[in-house]
Design a protein around this motif. Structure first.
Motif, PDB file in Angstrom:
ATOM      1  N   ILE A   1      20.107  41.785 -34.184  1.00  0.00           N
ATOM      2  CA  ILE A   1      20.602  42.352 -32.917  1.00  0.00           C
ATOM      3  C   ILE A   1      22.088  42.036 -32.755  1.00  0.00           C
ATOM      4  N   LEU A   2      22.489  40.812 -33.086  1.00  0.00           N
ATOM      5  CA  LEU A   2      23.895  40.419 -33.003  1.00  0.00           C
ATOM      6  C   LEU A   2      24.741  41.263 -33.970  1.00  0.00           C
ATOM      7  N   GLU A   3      24.247  41.485 -35.176  1.00  0.00           N
ATOM      8  CA  GLU A   3      24.972  42.309 -36.149  1.00  0.00           C
ATOM      9  C   GLU A   3      25.144  43.739 -35.644  1.00  0.00           C
ATOM     10  N   VAL A   4      24.086  44.274 -35.065  1.00  0.00           N
ATOM     11  CA  VAL A   4      24.148  45.624 -34.516  1.00  0.00           C
ATOM     12  C   VAL A   4      25.168  45.670 -33.384  1.00  0.00           C
ATOM     13  N   PHE A   5      25.106  44.693 -32.501  1.00  0.00           N
ATOM     14  CA  PHE A   5      26.029  44.643 -31.375  1.00  0.00           C
ATOM     15  C   PHE A   5      27.473  44.609 -31.869  1.00  0.00           C
ATOM     16  N   ARG A   6      27.747  43.754 -32.838  1.00  0.00           N
ATOM     17  CA  ARG A   6      29.117  43.639 -33.371  1.00  0.00           C
ATOM     18  C   ARG A   6      29.567  44.937 -34.037  1.00  0.00           C
ATOM     19  N   GLU A   7      28.643  45.614 -34.689  1.00  0.00           N
ATOM     20  CA  GLU A   7      28.970  46.871 -35.349  1.00  0.00           C
ATOM     21  C   GLU A   7      29.315  47.960 -34.333  1.00  0.00           C
ATOM     22  N   VAL A   8      28.598  47.973 -33.238  1.00  0.00           N
ATOM     23  CA  VAL A   8      28.806  48.993 -32.212  1.00  0.00           C
ATOM     24  C   VAL A   8      30.044  48.693 -31.368  1.00  0.00           C
ATOM     25  N   ASP A   9      30.361  47.421 -31.184  1.00  0.00           N
ATOM     26  CA  ASP A   9      31.515  47.002 -30.384  1.00  0.00           C
ATOM     27  C   ASP A   9      32.800  47.279 -31.172  1.00  0.00           C
ATOM     28  N   GLN A  10      33.280  48.502 -31.102  1.00  0.00           N
ATOM     29  CA  GLN A  10      34.409  48.974 -31.913  1.00  0.00           C
ATOM     30  C   GLN A  10      35.684  48.155 -31.739  1.00  0.00           C
ATOM     31  N   ASP A  11      35.981  47.725 -30.520  1.00  0.00           N
ATOM     32  CA  ASP A  11      37.238  47.009 -30.283  1.00  0.00           C
ATOM     33  C   ASP A  11      37.062  45.496 -30.190  1.00  0.00           C
ATOM     34  N   SER A  12      35.879  44.997 -30.519  1.00  0.00           N
ATOM     35  CA  SER A  12      35.585  43.557 -30.570  1.00  0.00           C
ATOM     36  C   SER A  12      35.926  42.821 -29.273  1.00  0.00           C
ATOM     37  N   ASP A  13      35.625  43.467 -28.139  1.00  0.00           N
ATOM     38  CA  ASP A  13      35.880  42.805 -26.851  1.00  0.00           C
ATOM     39  C   ASP A  13      34.607  42.214 -26.251  1.00  0.00           C
ATOM     40  N   ASP A  14      33.546  42.140 -27.052  1.00  0.00           N
ATOM     41  CA  ASP A  14      32.238  41.625 -26.632  1.00  0.00           C
ATOM     42  C   ASP A  14      31.585  42.481 -25.550  1.00  0.00           C
ATOM     43  N   LEU A  15      32.026  43.732 -25.453  1.00  0.00           N
ATOM     44  CA  LEU A  15      31.430  44.711 -24.548  1.00  0.00           C
ATOM     45  C   LEU A  15      31.305  46.026 -25.303  1.00  0.00           C
ATOM     46  N   VAL A  16      30.234  46.737 -25.050  1.00  0.00           N
ATOM     47  CA  VAL A  16      30.055  48.054 -25.655  1.00  0.00           C
ATOM     48  C   VAL A  16      30.228  49.093 -24.550  1.00  0.00           C
ATOM     49  N   SER A  17      31.304  49.857 -24.655  1.00  0.00           N
ATOM     50  CA  SER A  17      31.558  50.929 -23.688  1.00  0.00           C
ATOM     51  C   SER A  17      30.698  52.134 -24.054  1.00  0.00           C
ATOM     52  N   PHE A  18      30.660  53.118 -23.165  1.00  0.00           N
ATOM     53  CA  PHE A  18      29.929  54.340 -23.498  1.00  0.00           C
ATOM     54  C   PHE A  18      30.536  54.994 -24.732  1.00  0.00           C
ATOM     55  N   LYS A  19      31.861  54.957 -24.833  1.00  0.00           N
ATOM     56  CA  LYS A  19      32.539  55.549 -25.992  1.00  0.00           C
ATOM     57  C   LYS A  19      32.081  54.870 -27.288  1.00  0.00           C
ATOM     58  N   ASP A  20      32.031  53.530 -27.293  1.00  0.00           N
ATOM     59  CA  ASP A  20      31.522  52.782 -28.459  1.00  0.00           C
ATOM     60  C   ASP A  20      30.084  53.207 -28.774  1.00  0.00           C
ATOM     61  N   PHE A  21      29.274  53.254 -27.740  1.00  0.00           N
ATOM     62  CA  PHE A  21      27.856  53.570 -27.874  1.00  0.00           C
ATOM     63  C   PHE A  21      27.664  54.985 -28.412  1.00  0.00           C
ATOM     64  N   GLU A  22      28.408  55.927 -27.843  1.00  0.00           N
ATOM     65  CA  GLU A  22      28.301  57.321 -28.274  1.00  0.00           C
ATOM     66  C   GLU A  22      28.718  57.461 -29.737  1.00  0.00           C
ATOM     67  N   TYR A  23      29.783  56.774 -30.127  1.00  0.00           N
ATOM     68  CA  TYR A  23      30.231  56.827 -31.517  1.00  0.00           C
ATOM     69  C   TYR A  23      29.122  56.330 -32.447  1.00  0.00           C
ATOM     70  N   ALA A  24      28.506  55.216 -32.072  1.00  0.00           N
ATOM     71  CA  ALA A  24      27.436  54.648 -32.899  1.00  0.00           C
ATOM     72  C   ALA A  24      26.239  55.586 -32.972  1.00  0.00           C
ATOM     73  N   MET A  25      25.889  56.195 -31.861  1.00  0.00           N
ATOM     74  CA  MET A  25      24.739  57.086 -31.834  1.00  0.00           C
ATOM     75  C   MET A  25      24.982  58.351 -32.649  1.00  0.00           C
ATOM     76  N   ASN A  26      26.244  58.754 -32.769  1.00  0.00           N
ATOM     77  CA  ASN A  26      26.582  59.962 -33.522  1.00  0.00           C
ATOM     78  C   ASN A  26      26.955  59.674 -34.966  1.00  0.00           C
ATOM     79  N   TYR A  27      27.022  58.401 -35.337  1.00  0.00           N
ATOM     80  CA  TYR A  27      27.437  58.046 -36.696  1.00  0.00           C
ATOM     81  C   TYR A  27      26.522  58.730 -37.708  1.00  0.00           C
ATOM     82  N   GLY A  28      27.135  59.431 -38.660  1.00  0.00           N
ATOM     83  CA  GLY A  28      26.366  60.096 -39.695  1.00  0.00           C
ATOM     84  C   GLY A  28      25.792  61.435 -39.287  1.00  0.00           C
ATOM     85  N   ARG A  29      25.982  61.801 -38.040  1.00  0.00           N
ATOM     86  CA  ARG A  29      25.467  63.093 -37.564  1.00  0.00           C
ATOM     87  C   ARG A  29      26.452  64.169 -37.959  1.00  0.00           C
TER      88      ARG A  29
END
Length: 163
Positions: A132-160
């Motif tokens: 879970i920590l690895e996933v969180f770090r991967e999704v947290d694009q700017d490494s601010d320990d927060l996942v914005s909607f933009k970060d989340f959307e990017y992760a959800m669309n990765y590979g699409r």
């Protein structure tokens, strides 16, 4: 990317008969002179009518560059195809927003590691804390320990593959 495997999956979507009729009606309304096609300006008006926003110059250029060079504009079939794709993208983005909101239980507009842990305990209870920590770090694009909607959307669309 691990997270995209758990993401929103694009579905095959078809317009309902009433929605299809609406699109044809908008096409006809924007084709005032019954030319059988929409010009660039006609297309912009149609997008405003259907989606509530004026397309950018880049979007209009992209659409018009895909038009058959032997015609003067966008045919009904081309228009319907474009509208269907735009609707699919809109529905997919809404689905991602819905998932993000379900994770964001405090309505802060961002997700913390704790939010991720709670969400994953519900959907994948056997997943290790480390994963879970690895996933969180991967999704947290700017490494601010927060996942914005933009970060989340990017992760959800990765590979699409977006067309």
């Amino acid at each position: 990317m691990f997270f995209s495997e758990a993401g929103a999956r694009p579905r095959t979507w078809e317009a309902s008969p009433s929605e299809h009729k609406k699109w044809v009606k908008v096409f006809k309304a924007c084709d005032e002179d019954n030319k059988g096609y929409l010009s660039r300006e006609d297309f912009k008006v149609a997008v405003v009518m259907l989606f509530g926003y004026k397309p950018t110059k880049i979007e209009a250029d992209s659409v018009m560059s895909s038009v058959n060079p032997n015609t003067s504009g966008l045919s009904l079939e081309e228009f319907l195809s474009i509208v269907r794709k735009k609707k699919e993208v809109q529905l997919h983005r809404n689905e991602i927003r819905h998932i993000f909101t379900a994770f964001d239980r405090h309505y802060r507009g961002y997700l913390t590691l704790e939010d991720f842990k709670k969400a994953f305990r519900q959907v994948a209870p056997k997943l290790s804390e480390r994963t879970i920590l690895e996933v969180f770090r991967e999704v947290d694009q700017d490494s601010d320990d927060l996942v914005s909607f933009k970060d989340f959307e990017y992760a959800m669309n990765y590979g699409r593959n977006e067309a």
